[in-house]
Design a protein around this motif. Structure first.
Motif, mmCIF file in Angstrom:
data_model
loop_
_atom_site.group_PDB
_atom_site.id
_atom_site.type_symbol
_atom_site.label_atom_id
_atom_site.label_comp_id
_atom_site.label_asym_id
_atom_site.label_seq_id
_atom_site.Cartn_x
_atom_site.Cartn_y
_atom_site.Cartn_z
ATOM 1 N N ASN A 239 5.938 3.948 -16.485
ATOM 2 C CA ASN A 239 6.565 5.262 -16.382
ATOM 3 C C ASN A 239 7.250 5.362 -15.018
ATOM 4 O O ASN A 239 6.587 5.504 -13.995
ATOM 5 N N SER B 1 2.152 4.876 -30.607
ATOM 6 C CA SER B 1 2.845 5.938 -29.853
ATOM 7 C C SER B 1 4.030 5.410 -29.095
ATOM 8 O O SER B 1 4.081 4.330 -28.639
ATOM 9 N N HIS C 200 -3.274 13.327 -19.241
ATOM 10 C CA HIS C 200 -2.192 12.532 -19.839
ATOM 11 C C HIS C 200 -1.594 13.229 -21.047
ATOM 12 O O HIS C 200 -2.304 13.889 -21.805
ATOM 13 N N THR C 201 -0.292 13.025 -21.237
ATOM 14 C CA THR C 201 0.361 13.402 -22.484
ATOM 15 C C THR C 201 0.717 12.115 -23.206
ATOM 16 O O THR C 201 0.699 11.027 -22.617
ATOM 17 N N ILE C 202 1.033 12.228 -24.492
ATOM 18 C CA ILE C 202 1.333 11.035 -25.270
ATOM 19 C C ILE C 202 2.637 11.143 -26.048
ATOM 20 O O ILE C 202 3.164 10.163 -26.528
ATOM 21 N N GLY D 52 7.255 13.248 -22.976
ATOM 22 C CA GLY D 52 6.342 14.262 -22.471
ATOM 23 C C GLY D 52 6.196 14.181 -20.961
ATOM 24 O O GLY D 52 6.517 13.173 -20.338
ATOM 25 N N PRO D 53 5.695 15.246 -20.373
ATOM 26 C CA PRO D 53 5.564 15.285 -18.912
ATOM 27 C C PRO D 53 4.412 14.428 -18.411
ATOM 28 O O PRO D 53 3.486 14.099 -19.152
ATOM 29 N N ASN D 54 4.501 14.069 -17.156
ATOM 30 C CA ASN D 54 3.375 13.481 -16.451
ATOM 31 C C ASN D 54 2.500 14.632 -16.001
ATOM 32 O O ASN D 54 2.995 15.694 -15.640
ATOM 33 N N SER E 146 3.152 7.580 -23.691
ATOM 34 C CA SER E 146 3.985 7.181 -24.817
ATOM 35 C C SER E 146 4.615 5.817 -24.527
ATOM 36 O O SER E 146 5.208 5.610 -23.475
ATOM 37 N N ASN F 166 2.476 10.021 -18.482
ATOM 38 C CA ASN F 166 2.655 10.109 -19.924
ATOM 39 C C ASN F 166 2.428 8.709 -20.479
ATOM 40 O O ASN F 166 2.893 7.720 -19.916
#
Length: 146
Positions: free
Chosen positions: A85, A146, A59-61, A65-67, A74, A72
């Motif tokens: 998402n 976030s 995961h990104t936050i 940001g990308p999956n 966020s 993601n």
């Protein structure tokens, strides 16, 4: 060579000091056998950012940001399960679980972070969970902001 080892020891000690999240102090402030509400009162989003390293493989936050293998995260706090998402293909297990209308609030995140398979059997998230309740509260604090 001894000088390099000495400098490395100083650097490691310095980094350990940077990661001081006042864990014991926060646990004392939460009280004996604290529940999620008490832990959230002492949760630290900065410590959560460090704990998020466990999640960062999938995961990104960051906003926009990308999956990765997972979506993601966020802005996930307060959104409904399997809808946070639009660019991510949530699993059929999650969509069919009866959880899809549930919101990602503190209680839902705590349960998910503790054991995703218990919340949605068959989820593709192959993560054993985070056993420490304060670590989970810290991550929740991060997700809230976030």
């Amino acid at each position: 060579m001894r000088g390099v080892a000495f400098l490395l020891a100083i650097a490691v000690a310095g980094l350990a000091g940077c990661a001081d999240d006042r864990r014991e102090e926060r646990l004392r402030a939460a009280g004996e056998n604290p529940d999620l509400t008490a832990l959230l009162r002492v949760a630290d989003a900065s410590a959560g950012r460090r704990q998020f390293g466990r999640c960062a493989a999938c995961h990104t936050i960051a906003a926009g940001g990308p999956n990765l293998a997972g979506p993601n995260l966020s802005g996930i706090y307060g959104k409904r399960f399997a809808t946070g998402n639009q660019r991510f293909g949530y699993t059929a297990a999650l969509r069919a679980s009866g959880q899809a209308g549930r919101r990602w609030d503190a209680a839902a995140l705590d349960a998910w972070l503790a054991n995703p398979q218990a919340i949605v059997p068959g989820t593709s998230m192959r993560f054993a969970g985070i056993p420490d309740p304060l670590d989970r509260a810290d991550i929740i604090a991060l997700l809230q902001e976030s």
